[in-house]
Design a protein around this motif. Structure first.
Motif, PDB file in Angstrom:
ATOM      1  N   ALA A 232      50.979  43.559  55.088  1.00 47.83           N
ATOM      2  CA  ALA A 232      51.826  44.749  55.090  1.00 47.83           C
ATOM      3  C   ALA A 232      51.145  45.878  55.840  1.00 47.83           C
ATOM      4  N   ALA A 233      51.923  46.882  56.206  1.00 48.38           N
ATOM      5  CA  ALA A 233      51.383  48.041  56.904  1.00 48.38           C
ATOM      6  C   ALA A 233      50.415  48.791  55.998  1.00 48.38           C
ATOM      7  N   ALA A 234      49.582  49.612  56.596  1.00 54.30           N
ATOM      8  CA  ALA A 234      48.583  50.363  55.850  1.00 54.30           C
ATOM      9  C   ALA A 234      49.231  51.191  54.747  1.00 54.30           C
ATOM     10  N   GLY A 235      48.572  51.216  53.589  1.00 57.70           N
ATOM     11  CA  GLY A 235      49.076  51.971  52.453  1.00 57.70           C
ATOM     12  C   GLY A 235      49.988  51.170  51.554  1.00 57.70           C
ATOM     13  N   THR A 236      50.359  49.963  51.986  1.00 54.08           N
ATOM     14  CA  THR A 236      51.211  49.090  51.180  1.00 54.08           C
ATOM     15  C   THR A 236      50.622  47.681  51.182  1.00 54.08           C
ATOM     16  N   ARG A 237      51.161  46.863  50.329  1.00 53.36           N
ATOM     17  CA  ARG A 237      50.765  45.455  50.299  1.00 53.36           C
ATOM     18  C   ARG A 237      51.916  44.641  49.738  1.00 53.36           C
ATOM     19  N   ILE A 238      51.875  43.355  50.004  1.00 59.02           N
ATOM     20  CA  ILE A 238      52.868  42.444  49.443  1.00 59.02           C
ATOM     21  C   ILE A 238      52.483  42.157  48.000  1.00 59.02           C
ATOM     22  N   ASP A 239      53.410  42.351  47.105  1.00 60.70           N
ATOM     23  CA  ASP A 239      53.130  42.151  45.686  1.00 60.70           C
ATOM     24  C   ASP A 239      52.605  40.746  45.444  1.00 60.70           C
ATOM     25  N   PHE A 240      51.613  40.651  44.539  1.00 60.90           N
ATOM     26  CA  PHE A 240      51.029  39.351  44.240  1.00 60.90           C
ATOM     27  C   PHE A 240      52.068  38.368  43.703  1.00 60.90           C
ATOM     28  N   GLY A 241      53.120  38.888  43.118  1.00 66.36           N
ATOM     29  CA  GLY A 241      54.183  38.021  42.619  1.00 66.36           C
ATOM     30  C   GLY A 241      55.215  37.691  43.675  1.00 66.36           C
ATOM     31  N   GLY A 242      55.010  38.199  44.878  1.00 64.56           N
ATOM     32  CA  GLY A 242      55.956  37.944  45.956  1.00 64.56           C
ATOM     33  C   GLY A 242      55.718  36.600  46.620  1.00 64.56           C
ATOM     34  N   PRO A 243      56.461  36.314  47.667  1.00 60.41           N
ATOM     35  CA  PRO A 243      56.355  35.004  48.316  1.00 60.41           C
ATOM     36  C   PRO A 243      55.065  34.851  49.113  1.00 60.41           C
ATOM     37  N   ASP A 244      54.659  33.607  49.288  1.00 66.25           N
ATOM     38  CA  ASP A 244      53.535  33.272  50.155  1.00 66.25           C
ATOM     39  C   ASP A 244      54.075  32.599  51.405  1.00 66.25           C
ATOM     40  N   LEU A 245      53.432  32.875  52.526  1.00 63.88           N
ATOM     41  CA  LEU A 245      53.834  32.238  53.776  1.00 63.88           C
ATOM     42  C   LEU A 245      53.176  30.864  53.876  1.00 63.88           C
TER      43      LEU A 245
ATOM     44  N   GLU B 231      53.101  49.923  46.831  1.00 62.78           N
ATOM     45  CA  GLU B 231      52.003  50.804  47.254  1.00 62.78           C
ATOM     46  C   GLU B 231      50.669  50.112  47.016  1.00 62.78           C
ATOM     47  N   ASP B 232      49.775  50.241  47.970  1.00 60.70           N
ATOM     48  CA  ASP B 232      48.451  49.635  47.854  1.00 60.70           C
ATOM     49  C   ASP B 232      47.603  50.500  46.934  1.00 60.70           C
ATOM     50  N   ASP B 233      47.188  49.906  45.815  1.00 58.44           N
ATOM     51  CA  ASP B 233      46.395  50.664  44.844  1.00 58.44           C
ATOM     52  C   ASP B 233      44.906  50.511  45.065  1.00 58.44           C
ATOM     53  N   GLY B 234      44.538  49.960  46.228  1.00 58.27           N
ATOM     54  CA  GLY B 234      43.119  49.821  46.534  1.00 58.27           C
ATOM     55  C   GLY B 234      42.462  48.644  45.849  1.00 58.27           C
ATOM     56  N   PHE B 235      43.242  47.693  45.334  1.00 56.96           N
ATOM     57  CA  PHE B 235      42.654  46.533  44.669  1.00 56.96           C
ATOM     58  C   PHE B 235      41.766  45.771  45.636  1.00 56.96           C
ATOM     59  N   ASP B 236      40.596  45.404  45.176  1.00 53.92           N
ATOM     60  CA  ASP B 236      39.653  44.627  45.975  1.00 53.92           C
ATOM     61  C   ASP B 236      39.262  43.391  45.180  1.00 53.92           C
ATOM     62  N   TYR B 237      39.533  42.230  45.739  1.00 54.04           N
ATOM     63  CA  TYR B 237      39.241  40.969  45.037  1.00 54.04           C
ATOM     64  C   TYR B 237      37.782  40.909  44.598  1.00 54.04           C
ATOM     65  N   TRP B 238      36.874  41.425  45.439  1.00 53.48           N
ATOM     66  CA  TRP B 238      35.451  41.337  45.142  1.00 53.48           C
ATOM     67  C   TRP B 238      34.957  42.514  44.305  1.00 53.48           C
ATOM     68  N   GLY B 239      35.814  43.496  44.033  1.00 51.38           N
ATOM     69  CA  GLY B 239      35.392  44.621  43.221  1.00 51.38           C
ATOM     70  C   GLY B 239      34.580  45.655  43.972  1.00 51.38           C
ATOM     71  N   GLY B 240      34.796  45.770  45.272  1.00 46.71           N
ATOM     72  CA  GLY B 240      34.072  46.762  46.055  1.00 46.71           C
ATOM     73  C   GLY B 240      32.683  46.293  46.442  1.00 46.71           C
ATOM     74  N   ARG B 241      31.862  47.266  46.912  1.00 49.10           N
ATOM     75  CA  ARG B 241      30.518  46.931  47.394  1.00 49.10           C
ATOM     76  C   ARG B 241      29.650  46.338  46.293  1.00 49.10           C
ATOM     77  N   ASP B 242      29.736  46.939  45.075  1.00 50.00           N
ATOM     78  CA  ASP B 242      28.922  46.420  43.971  1.00 50.00           C
ATOM     79  C   ASP B 242      29.317  44.990  43.637  1.00 50.00           C
ATOM     80  N   GLY B 243      30.632  44.723  43.657  1.00 50.09           N
ATOM     81  CA  GLY B 243      31.080  43.363  43.387  1.00 50.09           C
ATOM     82  C   GLY B 243      30.613  42.405  44.467  1.00 50.09           C
ATOM     83  N   GLY B 244      30.641  42.859  45.715  1.00 48.08           N
ATOM     84  CA  GLY B 244      30.156  42.024  46.811  1.00 48.08           C
ATOM     85  C   GLY B 244      28.677  41.738  46.671  1.00 48.08           C
TER      86      GLY B 244
END
Length: 220
Positions: free
Chosen positions: A132-145, A169-182
């Motif tokens: 999705a464009a910056a500031g938004t994201r495809i909902d995790f419950g939405g379709p996968d390509l 709206e993109d809430d800034g979710f990071d799978y790795w939890g940011g730098r500390d998570g990385g």
């Protein structure tokens, strides 16, 4: 080389491997943030210019994956979608100027076009992505390509499953939890690599008739 020296060498090697794992984890976290710093190549710019007037862009190298009649049908599907959709179908190439790897192409095209919506880049079976464009994201419950099979069919299935609330709206979710998570992930992966290396070295020593653990000999 005496036992103490060998132990020191093994320790340094294990620490180096662990450090490499940490560096890799941090790189994974920060890599996607660097997408906008990569200047797009002429190929990307051509796609962006085309998408300003047409939601589906198919250059000559992508025509074998999406014929003209299929493109027209897909344009109608996109026109009926509840959210804006932009589609690029072309052959993958690493000779396109400053383009990064394909998983960042939807983001780059979205950044350059500057329009809201979902961006789909299809480069062939097994190589397709949507973002999705910056500031938004495809909902995790939405379709996968699904990046397999026929381009028209898979992209149509994906677009037809989109709903008005699939783009959020993109809430800034990071799978790795940011730098500390990385960093933590790097420690985990690096520690696993270091442990595996130590075990393999120990097995090799045991096979050759030496002690499994490379301990310095007692001076008593």
């Amino acid at each position: 080389m005496n036992g103490a020296t060998r132990l020191a060498v093994d320790t340094v090697a294990a620490l180096a491997i662990g450090a490499a794992g940490v560096a890799w984890g941090v790189h994974v976290v920060d890599g996607r943030a660097d997408v906008t710093s990569i200047a797009p190549g002429d190929r990307v710019q051509a796609a962006v210019d085309a998408l300003r007037t047409d939601p589906v862009y198919v250059p000559p190298d992508g025509r074998r994956m999406l014929a003209e009649d299929a493109e027209q049908r897909l344009e109608q599907v996109v026109a009926d979608a509840p959210v804006p959709v932009h589609v690029v179908v072309w052959r993958a190439s690493d000779q396109a100027g400053g383009e990064p790897y394909s998983f960042t192409l939807p983001e780059m095209i979205a950044e350059e076009l500057g329009e809201p919506g979902v961006y789909v880049v299809w480069q062939g079976p097994g190589d397709a992505d949507a973002d999705a464009a910056a500031g938004t994201r495809i909902d995790f419950g939405g379709p996968d390509l699904e990046a397999a099979g026929d381009a028209e069919l898979r992209i149509t299935e994906f677009v037809e499953q989109l709903e008005a609330d699939s783009l959020i709206e993109d809430d800034g979710f990071d799978y790795w939890g940011g730098r500390d998570g990385g960093f933590a992930a790097g420690l985990m992966f690096g520690g696993g690599i270091a442990l595996s290396a130590w075990v393999l070295v120990g097995i090799a020593r045991a096979v050759t008739g030496r002690p499994f653990r490379n301990r310095p000999r007692s001076t008593r």
